[in-house]
Design a protein around this motif. Structure first.
Motif, PDB file in Angstrom:
ATOM      1  N   GLY A 146       0.791  -1.215   0.000  1.00 41.40           N
ATOM      2  CA  GLY A 146       0.000   0.000   0.000  1.00 41.40           C
ATOM      3  C   GLY A 146       0.823   1.264   0.000  1.00 41.40           C
ATOM      4  N   LEU A 147       2.152   1.147   0.099  1.00 38.72           N
ATOM      5  CA  LEU A 147       3.082   2.272   0.052  1.00 38.72           C
ATOM      6  C   LEU A 147       2.937   3.234   1.227  1.00 38.72           C
ATOM      7  CD1 LEU A 147       3.146   3.184  -3.751  1.00 38.72           C
ATOM      8  CD2 LEU A 147       4.700   1.711  -2.469  1.00 38.72           C
ATOM      9  N   ALA A 148       2.185   2.857   2.265  1.00 38.45           N
ATOM     10  CA  ALA A 148       2.116   3.690   3.456  1.00 38.45           C
ATOM     11  C   ALA A 148       3.465   3.651   4.164  1.00 38.45           C
ATOM     12  CB  ALA A 148       1.014   3.187   4.382  1.00 38.45           C
ATOM     13  N   VAL A 151       5.724  -0.476   7.542  1.00 37.77           N
ATOM     14  CA  VAL A 151       5.903  -1.801   6.959  1.00 37.77           C
ATOM     15  C   VAL A 151       5.764  -1.779   5.442  1.00 37.77           C
ATOM     16  CG1 VAL A 151       4.813  -4.077   6.756  1.00 37.77           C
ATOM     17  CG2 VAL A 151       5.308  -3.137   9.013  1.00 37.77           C
ATOM     18  N   ASP A 152       4.727  -1.114   4.935  1.00 36.29           N
ATOM     19  CA  ASP A 152       4.469  -1.118   3.489  1.00 36.29           C
ATOM     20  C   ASP A 152       5.661  -0.583   2.703  1.00 36.29           C
ATOM     21  OD1 ASP A 152       1.983  -1.665   4.601  1.00 36.29           O
ATOM     22  OD2 ASP A 152       0.891  -0.598   3.051  1.00 36.29           O
ATOM     23  N   SER A 153       6.153   0.574   3.118  1.00 38.48           N
ATOM     24  CA  SER A 153       7.274   1.194   2.409  1.00 38.48           C
ATOM     25  C   SER A 153       8.536   0.359   2.532  1.00 38.48           C
ATOM     26  CB  SER A 153       7.531   2.599   2.958  1.00 38.48           C
ATOM     27  OG  SER A 153       6.444   3.456   2.684  1.00 38.48           O
ATOM     28  N   ALA A 154       8.771  -0.216   3.712  1.00 33.53           N
ATOM     29  CA  ALA A 154       9.976  -1.034   3.911  1.00 33.53           C
ATOM     30  C   ALA A 154       9.942  -2.262   3.009  1.00 33.53           C
ATOM     31  CB  ALA A 154      10.085  -1.451   5.376  1.00 33.53           C
ATOM     32  N   ALA A 155       8.780  -2.904   2.877  1.00 34.87           N
ATOM     33  CA  ALA A 155       8.666  -4.087   2.018  1.00 34.87           C
ATOM     34  C   ALA A 155       8.897  -3.711   0.555  1.00 34.87           C
ATOM     35  CB  ALA A 155       7.296  -4.726   2.187  1.00 34.87           C
ATOM     36  N   ALA A 156       8.337  -2.573   0.130  1.00 37.90           N
ATOM     37  CA  ALA A 156       8.515  -2.131  -1.257  1.00 37.90           C
ATOM     38  C   ALA A 156       9.981  -1.844  -1.544  1.00 37.90           C
ATOM     39  CB  ALA A 156       7.668  -0.889  -1.522  1.00 37.90           C
ATOM     40  N   PRO A 179       2.470   9.055   2.131  1.00 38.17           N
ATOM     41  CA  PRO A 179       2.909  10.341   2.678  1.00 38.17           C
ATOM     42  C   PRO A 179       3.862  11.061   1.730  1.00 38.17           C
ATOM     43  CG  PRO A 179       4.114   8.561   3.709  1.00 38.17           C
ATOM     44  CD  PRO A 179       3.101   7.907   2.825  1.00 38.17           C
ATOM     45  N   TRP A 180       4.064  12.351   1.956  1.00 40.27           N
ATOM     46  CA  TRP A 180       4.871  13.152   1.054  1.00 40.27           C
ATOM     47  C   TRP A 180       6.288  12.608   0.933  1.00 40.27           C
ATOM     48  CZ3 TRP A 180       4.822  16.236  -2.846  1.00 40.27           C
ATOM     49  CH2 TRP A 180       5.935  17.005  -3.165  1.00 40.27           C
ATOM     50  N   GLU A 181       6.824  12.095   2.056  1.00 34.89           N
ATOM     51  CA  GLU A 181       8.197  11.592   2.030  1.00 34.89           C
ATOM     52  C   GLU A 181       8.342  10.332   1.177  1.00 34.89           C
ATOM     53  OE1 GLU A 181       6.470  10.541   6.186  1.00 34.89           O
ATOM     54  OE2 GLU A 181       6.408  12.218   4.751  1.00 34.89           O
ATOM     55  N   SER A 182       7.221   9.745   0.724  1.00 34.72           N
ATOM     56  CA  SER A 182       7.280   8.546  -0.127  1.00 34.72           C
ATOM     57  C   SER A 182       7.247   8.875  -1.616  1.00 34.72           C
ATOM     58  CB  SER A 182       6.106   7.608   0.204  1.00 34.72           C
ATOM     59  OG  SER A 182       6.243   7.054   1.489  1.00 34.72           O
ATOM     60  N   ARG A 183       7.361  10.157  -1.964  1.00 28.65           N
ATOM     61  CA  ARG A 183       7.231  10.536  -3.378  1.00 28.65           C
ATOM     62  C   ARG A 183       8.290   9.854  -4.245  1.00 28.65           C
ATOM     63  NH1 ARG A 183       9.245  14.433  -0.287  1.00 28.65           N
ATOM     64  NH2 ARG A 183      11.112  15.601  -0.884  1.00 28.65           N
ATOM     65  N   ASP A 184       9.525   9.718  -3.728  1.00 22.97           N
ATOM     66  CA  ASP A 184      10.553   9.024  -4.505  1.00 22.97           C
ATOM     67  C   ASP A 184      10.221   7.542  -4.661  1.00 22.97           C
ATOM     68  OD1 ASP A 184      11.984  11.358  -4.803  1.00 22.97           O
ATOM     69  OD2 ASP A 184      13.290  10.996  -3.081  1.00 22.97           O
ATOM     70  N   GLY A 202      -5.874  13.614  -8.501  1.00 22.45           N
ATOM     71  CA  GLY A 202      -6.269  14.717  -7.635  1.00 22.45           C
ATOM     72  C   GLY A 202      -6.989  14.308  -6.370  1.00 22.45           C
ATOM     73  N   THR A 203      -7.352  13.023  -6.223  1.00 22.32           N
ATOM     74  CA  THR A 203      -8.082  12.577  -5.033  1.00 22.32           C
ATOM     75  C   THR A 203      -7.152  12.570  -3.823  1.00 22.32           C
ATOM     76  OG1 THR A 203      -9.495  11.154  -6.383  1.00 22.32           O
ATOM     77  CG2 THR A 203      -9.463  10.742  -4.008  1.00 22.32           C
ATOM     78  N   GLU A 204      -7.520  13.307  -2.798  1.00 29.65           N
ATOM     79  CA  GLU A 204      -6.713  13.361  -1.579  1.00 29.65           C
ATOM     80  C   GLU A 204      -6.968  12.115  -0.727  1.00 29.65           C
ATOM     81  OE1 GLU A 204      -4.453  15.559  -0.744  1.00 29.65           O
ATOM     82  OE2 GLU A 204      -4.760  16.799  -2.522  1.00 29.65           O
ATOM     83  N   PRO A 205      -5.985  11.699   0.077  1.00 27.02           N
ATOM     84  CA  PRO A 205      -6.185  10.534   0.950  1.00 27.02           C
ATOM     85  C   PRO A 205      -7.184  10.850   2.060  1.00 27.02           C
ATOM     86  CG  PRO A 205      -4.091  11.612   1.443  1.00 27.02           C
ATOM     87  CD  PRO A 205      -4.637  12.282   0.219  1.00 27.02           C
ATOM     88  N   GLU A 206      -8.138   9.972   2.238  1.00 26.02           N
ATOM     89  CA  GLU A 206      -9.092  10.088   3.333  1.00 26.02           C
ATOM     90  C   GLU A 206      -9.133   8.761   4.075  1.00 26.02           C
ATOM     91  OE1 GLU A 206     -12.895  11.675   2.310  1.00 26.02           O
ATOM     92  OE2 GLU A 206     -12.073  13.030   0.789  1.00 26.02           O
TER      93      GLU A 206
END
Length: 403
Positions: A146-148, A151-156, A179-184, A202-206
């Motif tokens: 999910g790129l959150a 855990v998600d970012s670490a696995a990716a 999150p913004w820090e995941s843009r890369d 354009g859909t913001e996270p909710e």
């Protein structure tokens, strides 16, 4: 036409089941768009108030979304496209459209594993997710995340370091970094795999987007791996959805007093597969994807004992012939145990086993109709509790009776 698909998905108040029922009745979004009120009300399984929402014929939002996709380089996959994964199409509430950046793997031909966990993970969770993501990718799996953060970012990142393919499923538009820090990381995943979302640009996270997003992650996958999850965690929602969709679920064990591992430890207690390395998961799918999966040469650092299907046939036949010629080990006297203290899988196996007639693991799996992983897990716990005895040649007998 694509604009009618986008129109249908964006109709305010129209629920997913109603959209699918309308599609079944009319065959295409365009036919729904041009249907009159009386025709809409004839659609089966669509409440009257839901059918009347399709009388909204405003296409301006759809036209704007199409223009945004063209500008941003996003493709749109619809439920009726050949490239749309059949695996995902078969879930209860598949997304009607997917917005895509990058190159979508042929998901139905891949051993895709969803790796999920808490955002507020511990250093142990980050390290475990990164290692498992790397091992899964190095062994031929596609990692779905999910790129959150956490855990998600670490696995990716682990999968990308191994040169693997990653599918990132977001709860926002693909042009919105969260999150913004995941843009890369978004850009790296789009370059090495694909970014997916059912939400337009354009859909913001909710908050309510993410539990809904989870069904796509599990729906794309053959298995879900939970790395760290406290008692209340979105990762446990993914595990539940995976089970409802007929997927296998695995979890990384943690310290029994660690709040971040409560969910994982409970999943394992309730029958989820224990995953200490990537191959703990993928060995269960090697026969299904023989050309895709292989143990990575330098992974894991320790080597588990081979399972029956990993042993060369001639070696296995020799061992079984030797076992048949040897006297069986003595078995302890039968004692009574209460079914209330056993899981359903354990009770099933005990009812199949006999005290005097040993049974091969493969025969148990066939007779029980359970996945090999669950049979192995149940036998291990029964052996620890002294309810079964393992004899030479991977044969088992029952040493207890059920009260």
């Amino acid at each position: 036409m694509l604009k009618y698909w986008i129109w249908l998905t964006g109709l305010p108040g129209l629920r997913g089941p109603s959209k699918l029922a309308l599609l079944r009745h009319f065959g295409s979004p365009e036919d729904i768009f041009f249907a009159d009120r009386e025709e809409l009300l004839l659609a089966e399984d669509v409440p009257r108030e839901q059918a009347e929402l399709a009388l909204n014929r405003d296409l301006s939002a759809a036209d704007r979304i199409l223009a945004d996709c063209q500008r941003l380089g996003q493709r749109i996959l619809t439920l009726q496209d050949a490239e749309y994964p059949q695996r995902l199409r078969n879930i209860f509430d598949p997304p009607l459209v997917l917005y895509v950046r990058g190159r979508m793997p042929a998901v139905d031909e891949e051993a895709a594993v969803a790796v999920v966990g808490t955002r507020t993970c511990t250093p142990y969770g980050v390290a475990s997710a990164g290692r498992l993501g790397r091992e899964l990718a190095a062994s031929g799996a596609v990692v779905v995340t999910g790129l959150a953060k956490g855990v998600d970012s670490a696995a990716a990142r682990g999968a990308l370091r191994a040169g693997g393919r990653v599918i990132g499923v977001t709860g926002n538009g693909l042009d919105v970094y969260y999150p913004w820090e995941s843009r890369d990381l978004y850009e790296d995943v789009a370059a090495a795999g694909a970014l997916l979302s059912e939400y337009p640009p354009g859909t913001e996270p909710e908050g309510h987007h993410f539990p809904v997003r989870n069904r796509i992650m599990s729906g794309l996958s053959v298995a879900a791996l939970v790395v760290e999850a406290p008692e209340r965690s979105g990762a446990l929602i993914t595990a539940r959805l995976a089970l409802e969709q007929g997927r296998e679920v695995y979890a990384v064990p943690g310290p029994i007093d660690a709040p971040a591992s409560v969910g994982c430890n409970r999943l394992i207690r309730d029958g989820a597969g224990l995953a200490a390395e990537g191959w703990d998961i993928l060995r269960d799918f090697q026969e299904r994807f023989p050309e895709k999966l292989r143990p990575a040469g330098d992974i894991p650092a320790w080597t588990p004992l081979p399972t029956r299907r990993q042993v060369a046939p001639e070696t296995r036949r020799s061992a079984e012939a030797q076992a048949e010629s040897q006297p069986e080990e003595p078995r302890s006297a039968l004692r009574a145990v209460s079914p209330e203290n056993l899981t359903d899988d354990q009770k099933t196996l005990l009812r199949l086993l006999e005290p005097e007639t040993p049974m091969q693991v493969d025969d148990l799996i066939s007779a029980a109709g359970l996945p090999a992983r669950r049979v192995s897990s149940a036998l291990t716990m029964l052996e620890i509790d002294g309810c079964v005895q393992q004899l030479s040649g991977k044969r088992y007998t029952r040493t207890v009776t059920l009260e």
